[in-house]
Design a protein around this motif. Structure first.
Motif, mmCIF file in Angstrom:
data_model
loop_
_atom_site.group_PDB
_atom_site.id
_atom_site.type_symbol
_atom_site.label_atom_id
_atom_site.label_comp_id
_atom_site.label_asym_id
_atom_site.label_seq_id
_atom_site.Cartn_x
_atom_site.Cartn_y
_atom_site.Cartn_z
ATOM 1 N N ILE A 1 4.187 22.832 17.921
ATOM 2 C CA ILE A 1 3.344 23.597 16.950
ATOM 3 C C ILE A 1 1.974 22.798 16.336
ATOM 4 C CG2 ILE A 1 3.506 24.896 14.911
ATOM 5 C CD1 ILE A 1 6.564 25.604 15.393
ATOM 6 N N TYR A 2 2.708 21.720 16.056
ATOM 7 C CA TYR A 2 1.481 20.951 15.353
ATOM 8 C C TYR A 2 0.314 20.594 16.285
ATOM 9 C CZ TYR A 2 -0.351 16.456 13.390
ATOM 10 O OH TYR A 2 -1.323 15.631 12.900
ATOM 11 N N ALA A 3 0.456 20.663 17.720
ATOM 12 C CA ALA A 3 -0.585 20.336 18.533
ATOM 13 C C ALA A 3 -1.245 21.625 19.168
ATOM 14 C CB ALA A 3 -0.131 19.637 19.800
ATOM 15 N N SER A 4 -0.497 22.737 18.543
ATOM 16 C CA SER A 4 -1.282 24.286 19.221
ATOM 17 C C SER A 4 -2.196 24.775 18.277
ATOM 18 C CB SER A 4 -0.187 25.072 19.426
ATOM 19 O OG SER A 4 -0.738 26.295 19.910
ATOM 20 N N ASP A 5 -3.284 25.099 18.627
ATOM 21 C CA ASP A 5 -4.163 25.814 17.806
ATOM 22 C C ASP A 5 -3.983 27.322 17.830
ATOM 23 O OD1 ASP A 5 -5.154 26.531 20.197
ATOM 24 O OD2 ASP A 5 -7.332 25.583 20.084
ATOM 25 N N GLU A 6 -2.936 27.621 18.483
ATOM 26 C CA GLU A 6 -2.710 29.044 18.671
ATOM 27 C C GLU A 6 -1.174 29.330 17.683
ATOM 28 O OE1 GLU A 6 -2.051 30.049 22.641
ATOM 29 O OE2 GLU A 6 -4.149 30.018 23.115
ATOM 30 N N LYS A 7 -0.552 28.262 17.241
ATOM 31 C CA LYS A 7 0.634 28.223 16.538
ATOM 32 C C LYS A 7 0.662 27.683 15.284
ATOM 33 C CE LYS A 7 3.581 28.399 20.804
ATOM 34 N NZ LYS A 7 4.589 27.737 21.436
ATOM 35 N N CYS A 8 -0.274 26.726 14.984
ATOM 36 C CA CYS A 8 -0.324 25.861 13.603
ATOM 37 C C CYS A 8 -1.105 26.754 12.997
ATOM 38 C CB CYS A 8 -0.616 24.217 13.861
ATOM 39 S SG CYS A 8 -0.951 23.285 12.695
ATOM 40 N N ALA A 9 -0.567 27.024 11.776
ATOM 41 C CA ALA A 9 -1.483 27.897 10.850
ATOM 42 C C ALA A 9 -2.768 26.983 10.191
ATOM 43 C CB ALA A 9 -0.907 28.183 9.613
ATOM 44 N N PRO A 10 -2.870 25.762 10.082
ATOM 45 C CA PRO A 10 -3.918 24.902 9.752
ATOM 46 C C PRO A 10 -4.985 24.875 10.815
ATOM 47 C CG PRO A 10 -1.882 23.658 8.852
ATOM 48 C CD PRO A 10 -1.498 24.815 9.687
ATOM 49 N N LEU A 11 -4.572 24.676 12.089
ATOM 50 C CA LEU A 11 -5.576 24.810 13.046
ATOM 51 C C LEU A 11 -5.826 26.036 13.441
ATOM 52 C CD1 LEU A 11 -3.860 22.339 15.907
ATOM 53 C CD2 LEU A 11 -5.722 21.814 14.133
ATOM 54 N N ILE A 12 -5.290 26.980 13.350
ATOM 55 C CA ILE A 12 -5.633 28.541 13.299
ATOM 56 C C ILE A 12 -6.753 28.801 12.316
ATOM 57 C CG2 ILE A 12 -5.088 30.865 13.363
ATOM 58 C CD1 ILE A 12 -2.407 30.141 14.382
ATOM 59 N N MET A 13 -6.498 28.569 11.334
ATOM 60 C CA MET A 13 -7.680 28.601 9.918
ATOM 61 C C MET A 13 -9.093 27.775 10.496
ATOM 62 S SD MET A 13 -6.410 30.873 8.144
ATOM 63 C CE MET A 13 -7.768 30.596 6.782
ATOM 64 N N GLU A 14 -8.726 26.526 10.780
ATOM 65 C CA GLU A 14 -9.991 25.657 11.219
ATOM 66 C C GLU A 14 -10.628 26.244 12.299
ATOM 67 O OE1 GLU A 14 -9.471 21.744 12.110
ATOM 68 O OE2 GLU A 14 -8.259 21.181 10.303
ATOM 69 N N LYS A 15 -9.867 26.807 13.398
ATOM 70 C CA LYS A 15 -10.610 27.523 14.461
ATOM 71 C C LYS A 15 -11.188 28.905 14.160
ATOM 72 C CE LYS A 15 -9.190 29.255 19.145
ATOM 73 N NZ LYS A 15 -7.953 29.757 20.013
ATOM 74 N N LYS A 16 -10.689 29.547 13.156
ATOM 75 C CA LYS A 16 -11.465 30.694 12.771
ATOM 76 C C LYS A 16 -12.649 30.413 11.832
ATOM 77 C CE LYS A 16 -7.387 33.848 12.317
ATOM 78 N NZ LYS A 16 -6.724 34.738 11.314
ATOM 79 N N ARG A 17 -12.429 29.217 11.145
ATOM 80 C CA ARG A 17 -13.775 28.937 10.261
ATOM 81 C C ARG A 17 -14.875 28.437 11.419
ATOM 82 N NH1 ARG A 17 -9.855 26.771 6.583
ATOM 83 N NH2 ARG A 17 -9.931 24.735 7.502
ATOM 84 N N GLY A 18 -14.546 27.687 12.457
ATOM 85 C CA GLY A 18 -15.642 27.278 13.347
ATOM 86 C C GLY A 18 -15.965 28.449 14.063
ATOM 87 N N ARG A 19 -15.383 29.542 14.145
ATOM 88 C CA ARG A 19 -16.137 30.813 14.850
ATOM 89 C C ARG A 19 -17.213 31.647 13.952
ATOM 90 N NH1 ARG A 19 -11.132 32.755 18.867
ATOM 91 N NH2 ARG A 19 -11.298 31.004 20.262
ATOM 92 N N THR A 20 -16.767 31.337 12.773
ATOM 93 C CA THR A 20 -17.608 32.100 11.697
ATOM 94 C C THR A 20 -19.131 32.164 11.940
ATOM 95 O OG1 THR A 20 -15.814 32.115 10.018
ATOM 96 C CG2 THR A 20 -17.975 32.835 9.231
ATOM 97 N N ILE A 21 -19.657 33.453 12.150
ATOM 98 C CA ILE A 21 -21.109 33.583 12.218
ATOM 99 C C ILE A 21 -21.675 34.053 10.987
ATOM 100 C CG2 ILE A 21 -22.987 34.518 13.715
ATOM 101 C CD1 ILE A 21 -21.102 34.756 15.889
ATOM 102 N N SER A 22 -22.681 33.318 10.327
ATOM 103 C CA SER A 22 -23.155 33.706 9.126
ATOM 104 C C SER A 22 -24.127 34.807 9.413
ATOM 105 C CB SER A 22 -23.998 32.466 8.387
ATOM 106 O OG SER A 22 -25.026 32.128 9.592
ATOM 107 N N ILE A 23 -24.330 35.663 8.464
ATOM 108 C CA ILE A 23 -24.902 36.801 8.620
ATOM 109 C C ILE A 23 -26.455 36.680 8.082
ATOM 110 C CG2 ILE A 23 -25.192 39.612 8.074
ATOM 111 C CD1 ILE A 23 -22.237 39.476 7.852
#
Length: 697
Positions: free
Chosen positions: A668-690
Motif C-alpha cells: 500500500i505504501y508503494a502504490s499511488d493507487e492505494k496509499c491515501a497520501p500518494l493519491i492526494m499528491e497525485k491529484k494535486r499534481g494533476r490539478t489544472i489552474s483555471i
C-alpha cells in the motif's frame, strides 16, 4: 527475556544429570532362570548375565541402560533410555525401551512403532553394519557384515537417535568388557581411489607393502606344535623337514595398481566387473603341500584356512568362484589361486591394517580326535596415497546431514531467495500483483516442502527440548540429528535480529501458511470476517504469552506435564502426522483452521506459544523495516484498517511483536493507487489552474 534465559541456564547447571533406573531385582524379573543376574560392576554400569552349565557358570552377556553410557537427548531434550543386552560375541540379546519423551511417539504415532523398531536389534550384531531403511534393503539380504532396520515414517530423526544410543552404549561395553578394539565404524572408512594406477613390478609392490608373503617349511610348522599334543603327528613333515609346507602371497587386487600389474588385462576386467562399489577383492596365491582351500572346500563359500580381522573384529571373505590369470613375468605362485571378496557392508577399512591368521590344525585320536590348532599371523597395509580418507559418520549426525544434502540445498536456496526479496523489498512490492504471486508460491513451498516433505515445522518443543537438556547438563547434539530444523532455527535467529518474528511466522511456518490459506479461502467464500475491538484484541494476544510461560515452567518443574502441554500447539497433528491421529487431536487442529476462516490466523495471533517466544526474542530487532510517512496515523488510517493482524496502532506505528511480515502495508505504501497520501499528491499534481480571460468589449 535474555537475562531470564541466562539466569535459568545458570540454575540448570546445578541440576543433577539423569541416571539409570534399573535394579538387580528388576532385571531378575526380566531375565528369569535359567539365567542369573550378577551384581552391578564398579568399573562400568553393567550387570553380567550368567547361565549354569553343568558344574560351570558361563557368561551369557551384559545388560545395561543406554542412558548411563550414551545419554543422547531426544527431541524433548530428554535421553531415550533403552535396555540393551549383548552376548560375549557382540550380538544383541535384547533391546527394549525403558523410557522416552519423544513427541512423535506420544499420542501421535503411538508407542507401538517405537517398541517395534527397538525389537529389531535382537539377534543382530555389533559386527554388522546396521542401516536404517536403506534403499539397498530391497536389493540385498542381510549377511554377516550387514543388516537392515525398518525405519519409522514421520520419526526419522528419532529412530536415528535411538540407533546412535544403542550402538554408542553397546560399543562402550564391548570395548571395555569384550575386548573389542577402537575399531572403525563401517560408515567411517576410507575408500580406494578407483582412478589411480601406477606401473610397478611385483618386487616394487612387495616393497610398498601391497603384497604380503609368508613361507613356511615343514620344520617351521613342527616348531609351532613343539611341546604340545600336536607335536610329531605329521609323518611327512618329519620325513622332509626342509620341504615347503606353504608359500603364500596375498594382495588387495581391487587396488588398480595391484590388479592391473599382477593380473592379465582380461582377468582384471573380469574381476572389476564382479565387484560392486566399495567391495574389496583379495587375491591369494600359494604353492606347497598345504593350500588355503581344503580338498572338500565348496566354491563360493567362506574358507576356514585363512582368517581376516580388523581391529579385532572378524571380516568375512567369500570365494568369488572365478578363474584369473597372472600377468606374464609376475613370478608369483599359481599352483593354487583364489579370489576372496569382502563386500562393502563388511566395513573393511583400507586405511587400517589387515590382520590375517593362517590356522594349521592337527588331529590326535581316531574316534573323537582332539584338535590342536596353531595360527600363523601376518598383516597387510595399503599405503595412504592409494585411498581417500574417511569423510564422515553415517550413523551419527554428520551422516544425517550428508544423506539430506539435496534437501538442504533446496532449503538453502529458498532461504537465500527469501532473504534477498525481503532485503530488496522496494523492488518486491513495486508491482502488487507480482508480489502476490511470489508470496502465494513461497507459502505453497512452505506447506509442501518445508512442512509435509522435509518435516521442518519449528515448534515450542524445540525450546523445551533445549531447556530440559540444559537442566540435565546434557549436550545439545540431539538437535543436529534433524538438519532441516537446525537450518531453519539458524535462519530464524538471524531474521529475528533483522526483521523480528514476522519472517518465520509470516513466511516459514507450515501451519501458519495453512492458516493463511484457510483465511484467504474464508474471504473468497465471503464468510463473515470477525474483527475484535482494539481492547479485546490486545487482551486476546496475551493468551499466547500465558501459554508460553506455562509450558516453559512445566519443562523446568514438571517435565511429564510438558508432554501434555505442548499439545496446545496443533503442529504435530497437522504437519508432522498429517492429521493421522486420534480424533480429539484432529478435531482440535481442524477447528483452529476453520476458526481462521472467520478470524484471520486465529491461532497464530492469539494462542501460539512458539510465536510468543519469537515475539519476545524479536525485540532485539535492529531494523524498523516497515516504511512510514508523516501522514500515517494522522490523519491516514488506511493501512491500519486493512491490516488483518491488527498490528498497526492508531498513531500509525507498527507493533512488530504482532507483525507477520505479510507486507500488505508495504505494498500500500508503494502504490499511488492505494496509499491515501500518494493519491492526494497525485491529484494535486494533476490539478489544472483555471485561467480567466477578459473578452473584447
Amino acid at each position: 527475556m535474555v537475562i531470564a534465559v541466562c539466569w535459568l541456564a545458570l540454575l540448570c547447571a546445578c541440576q543433577p544429570a539423569r541416571a539409570g533406573v534399573l535394579t538387580k531385582a528388576g532385571l531378575v524379573k526380566r531375565f528369569p532362570a535359567p539365567l542369573m543376574v550378577g551384581d552391578k560392576q564398579a568399573d562400568l554400569p553393567v550387570w553380567p548375565l550368567f547361565r549354569q552349565n553343568a558344574t560351570a557358570t558361563e557368561l551369557v552377556g551384559y545388560v545395561f541402560e543406554s542412558i548411563d553410557l550414551a545419554p543422547i537427548p531426544g527431541f524433548a531434550g530428554v535421553p531415550i533410555n533403552l535396555l540393551v543386552a549383548i552376548d560375549p560375541k557382540g550380538s544383541f540379546l535384547d533391546v527394549a525401551v525403558l523410557s522416552h519423551h519423544e513427541p512423535v511417539f506420544l499420542d501421535g504415532l503411538g508407542e507401538a512403532p517405537l517398541f517395534a523398531f527397538a525389537s529389531q536389534y535382537k539377534g543382530l550384531s555389533l559386527k554388522q553394519n546396521l542401516t536404517i531403511d536403506s534403499a539397498t534393503k530391497r536389493l540385498r539380504a542381510p549377511d554377516a557384515g550387514h543388516a537392515y532396520l525398518d525405519g519409522v515414517s514421520k520419526a526419522t530423526a528419532s529412530v536415528r537417535i535411538i540407533n546412535q544410543s544403542v550402538l554408542s552404549a553397546a560399543l562402550k561395553v564391548s570395548r571395555k568388557k569384550l575386548g573389542f578394539a577402537e575399531g572403525g565404524d563401517p560408515d567411517q572408512i576410507a575408500r580406494i581411489k578407483p582412478g589411480l594406477f601406477e606401473e610397478k613390478s611385483v618386487a616394487q609392490l612387495q616393497g610398498a607393502g601391497l603384497i604380503g608373503h609368508v613361507r613356511l617349511t615343514n620344520r617351521d610348522v613342527e616348531r609351532l606344535f613343539a611341546g604340545s599334543p600336536g607335536a610329531g603327528l605329521d609323518p611327512e613333515a618329519l620325513a622332509s623337514p626342509d620341504a615347503v609346507f606353504i608359500d603364500v602371497y596375498i594382495t588387495l587386487a581391487s587396488v588398480p595398481t595391484v590388479g592391473r600389474n599382477v593380473l592379465t588385462g582380461p582377468s582384471w576386467s573380469k574381476l572389476r566387473d564382479r565387484l560392486e562399489g566399495g567391495d574389496h577383492a583379495l587375491l591369494v596365491m600359494s604353492s606347497g603341500r598345504y593350500s588355503i582351500l581344503a580338498d572338500d572346500f565348496i566354491r563360493g563359500s567362506v574358507t576356514d584356512r585363512l582368517l581376516l580381522k580388523q581391529d579385532k573384529l572378524p571380516v568375512d571373505m567369500r570365494d568369488l568362484d572365478m578363474e584369473v590369470n597372472l600377468a606374464a613375468g609376475s613370478a608369483l605362485p599359481s599352483a593354487s589361486m583364489t579370489v576372496l571378496r569382502v563386500i562393502s557392508q563388511a566395513g573393511l577399512d583400507p586405511a587400517r591394517r589387515f590382520d590375517f591368521a593362517l590356522p594349521i590344525t592337527r588331529l590326535k585320536g581316531i574316534v573323537y580326535p582332539e584338535r590342536i590348532t596353531r595360527d600363523i599371523h601376518f598383516s597387510l597395509r595399503v599405503p595412504a596415497h592409494f585411498y581417500v580418507a574417511s569423510q564422515g559418520n553415517d550413523k551419527s549426525w554428520p551422516g544425517v546431514w550428508k544423506s539430506r544434502r539435496v534437501d538442504l540445498l533446496v532449503l538453502a536456496a529458498a532461504l537465500v531467495l527469501l532473504a534477498c526479496m525481503l532485503l530488496l523489498q522496494k523492488r518486491l512490492v513495486a508491482e502488487g500483483r507480482r508480489f502476490d504471486w511470489f508470496r502465494r508460491a513461497f507459502l505453497l513451498f512452505t506447506i509442501g516442502f518445508i512442512g509435509y516433505y522435509a518435516q521442518g515445522q519449528l515448534s515450542i518443543v524445540n525450546f523445551t527440548g533445549v531447556l530440559q537438556a540444559l537442566m540435565a547438563r546434557r549436550s545439545l547434539e540431539f538437535l543436529l540429528f534433524d538438519p532441516m530444523t537446525v537450518v531453519l532455527l539458524g535462519f530464524t535467529a538471524l531474521s529475528l535480529l533483522v526483521w523480528g518474528r514476522g519472517t518465520f511466522c509470516g513466511w516459514l511456518c507450515p501451519f501458519g501458511a495453512l492458516q493463511e490459506a484457510t483465511g484467504k479461502l474464508g474471504q473468497w467464500l465471503k464468510l463473515p470476517q470477525l474483527r475484535a475491538s482494539a481492547r479485546i484484541d490486545a487482551r486476546l494476544k496475551l493468551i499466547k504469552y500465558v501459554a508460553l510461560a506455562a509450558i516453559l515452567a512445566s519443562a523446568w518443574l514438571a517435565p511429564q506435564l510438558t508432554d501434555k502441554l505442548v499439545e496446545f500447539e496443533p503442529f504435530k497433528t497437522a504437519i508432522t502426522l498429517n492429521f493421522v491421529r486420534a480424533w480429539p487431536y484432529v478435531a482440535y487442529a481442524s477447528a483452529l483452521l476453520v476458526a481462521s476462516m472467520f478470524v484471520y490466523k486465529f491461532f497464530c495471533r492469539y494462542l501460539c506459544p512458539f510465536g510468543a517466544a519469537l515475539a519476545l526474542l524479536g525485540r532485539v530487532r535492529i531494523l524498523d523495516w516497515v516504511p512510514r510517512r508523516s501522514e500515517c496515523g494522522a490523519p491516514c488510517q488506511s493501512c491500519r484498517y486493512r491490516c488483518d493482524y491488527q498490528a498497526i496502532t492508531p498513531a500509525g506505528a507498527i507493533s512488530y511483536d504482532e507483525c507477520f511480515q505479510c507486507m500488505d502495508c508495504v505494498v500500500i505504501y508503494a502504490s499511488d493507487e492505494k496509499c491515501a497520501p500518494l493519491i492526494m499528491e497525485k491529484k494535486r499534481g494533476r490539478t489544472i489552474s483555471i485561467a480567466h480571460f477578459q473578452g473584447d468589449k
